[in-house]
Scaffold this active site. Structure first.
Site, PDB file in Angstrom:
ATOM      1  N   HIS A 146       0.159 -10.845  -4.176  1.00 57.81           N
ATOM      2  CA  HIS A 146       0.591 -10.337  -3.076  1.00 57.81           C
ATOM      3  C   HIS A 146       0.616 -11.162  -2.368  1.00 57.81           C
ATOM      4  O   HIS A 146       1.319 -11.399  -0.903  1.00 57.81           O
ATOM      5  CB  HIS A 146      -1.140  -9.653  -2.281  1.00 57.81           C
ATOM      6  CG  HIS A 146      -0.554  -7.948  -3.715  1.00 57.81           C
ATOM      7  ND1 HIS A 146       0.063  -7.001  -3.263  1.00 57.81           N
ATOM      8  CD2 HIS A 146      -1.246  -7.777  -4.609  1.00 57.81           C
ATOM      9  CE1 HIS A 146       0.335  -5.962  -4.588  1.00 57.81           C
ATOM     10  NE2 HIS A 146      -0.902  -6.501  -5.322  1.00 57.81           N
ATOM     11  N   ASP A 153       2.872  -2.807  -4.940  1.00 59.37           N
ATOM     12  CA  ASP A 153       2.015  -2.009  -5.159  1.00 59.37           C
ATOM     13  C   ASP A 153       3.360  -0.892  -4.811  1.00 59.37           C
ATOM     14  O   ASP A 153       3.253  -0.166  -4.095  1.00 59.37           O
ATOM     15  CB  ASP A 153       0.727  -1.759  -5.055  1.00 59.37           C
ATOM     16  CG  ASP A 153       0.227  -2.800  -5.653  1.00 59.37           C
ATOM     17  OD1 ASP A 153       0.529  -3.650  -6.964  1.00 59.37           O
ATOM     18  OD2 ASP A 153      -1.032  -2.937  -5.135  1.00 59.37           O
ATOM     19  N   GLU A 215      -2.415  -1.912 -14.768  1.00 59.16           N
ATOM     20  CA  GLU A 215      -1.937  -1.316 -13.284  1.00 59.16           C
ATOM     21  C   GLU A 215      -0.296  -1.744 -13.663  1.00 59.16           C
ATOM     22  O   GLU A 215       0.500  -1.890 -12.952  1.00 59.16           O
ATOM     23  CB  GLU A 215      -2.010  -2.548 -12.722  1.00 59.16           C
ATOM     24  CG  GLU A 215      -3.518  -2.841 -11.783  1.00 59.16           C
ATOM     25  CD  GLU A 215      -4.043  -4.038 -11.019  1.00 59.16           C
ATOM     26  OE1 GLU A 215      -5.396  -4.001 -11.023  1.00 59.16           O
ATOM     27  OE2 GLU A 215      -3.149  -3.916 -10.263  1.00 59.16           O
TER      28      GLU A 215
END
Length: 236
Positions: A146, A153, A215
């Site tokens: 990130h 996300d 994820e």
């Protein structure tokens, strides 16, 4: 299990930078110097719930470096995300963003939190089936993708025929749920939840984003502009 653990250590929350090159911390002091743009300059009404700017996150407090609830991304990544949103709106669907660029100081905050085993305030919501000792390494990395400005996300929303009301699809787990049920292709969710995850993945892949398989909410643009550079510019 050892292979899975090793894989998780390389990717974890932030998709660690390529193993053959250590990340370089940019000297940029502002978003403009880092060529980070606010996604709302491209899509003014995109849905956002920037978790780390508030208390509703696994740390249970605003995270260092988040001075405003904004989604910043490297310019070409923001442009690609805007195309995803455009394509979805034609199907009465929309994205909802939880995190985008993440300052390096925020990642350091995560690591400090993971070391503080006395702080169990968010266990029930974020890691009910795990001992906090295992989060550092497998789930929380010292360097995050990130921080390169190419990872985000998010989830997928379905809207009514007039696009007046949009509601997040059921993905089987909440955001930042540290558990195998958050793995994108886990068999431990319902067929509809799996289909919802696949709908998000297909929409993102059409514009060059790749999912991190542990994820379901985590995507990185495959053509990152600065794949070996991280930033510590505050989000404001």
């Amino acid at each position: 299990m050892k292979r899975l653990t090793a894989f998780a250590c390389l990717l974890c929350i932030g998709s660690i930078v390529h193993a053959d090159e250590a990340p370089r911390l940019s000297a940029a002091k502002t978003a403009a110097e880092a060529d980070l743009v606010d996604i709302r300059t491209l899509v003014p009404d995109i849905a956002e719930d920037i978790k780390y700017a508030g208390h509703d996150n696994f740390v249970g407090a605003p995270v260092d470096g988040y001075l405003a609830p904004k989604c910043l991304l490297k310019r070409p990544v923001a442009q690609a995300l805007a195309r995803v949103e455009r394509d979805l709106r034609a199907q009465h669907m929309r994205l909802k963003l939880w995190d985008c660029y993440r300052p390096a100081r925020a990642v350091a905050h995560f690591v400090r939190w993971a070391h503080d085993l006395s702080d169990q305030r968010t266990k029930a919501a974020h890691y009910p089936n795990l001992d906090k000792r295992v989060l550092l390494g497998d789930y929380i990395a010292p360097v995050s993708g990130h921080s390169r400005g190419g990872t985000l996300d998010l989830t997928l929303q379905r809207c009514d025929a007039r696009d007046a009301h949009c509601h997040p699809l059921d993905m089987g787990t909440p955001f930042d749920f540290f558990d195998p049920r958050a793995h994108t292709d886990t068999p431990d969710v319902t067929p509809q939840q799996r289909a919802n995850r696949q709908a998000l993945r297909k929409a993102m892949e059409r514009q060059g984003f790749r999912n991190y398989p542990l994820e379901w909410w985590h995507y990185t643009w495959a053509r990152e502009p600065t794949p070996h550079t991280i930033y510590d510019v505050p989000v404001k």
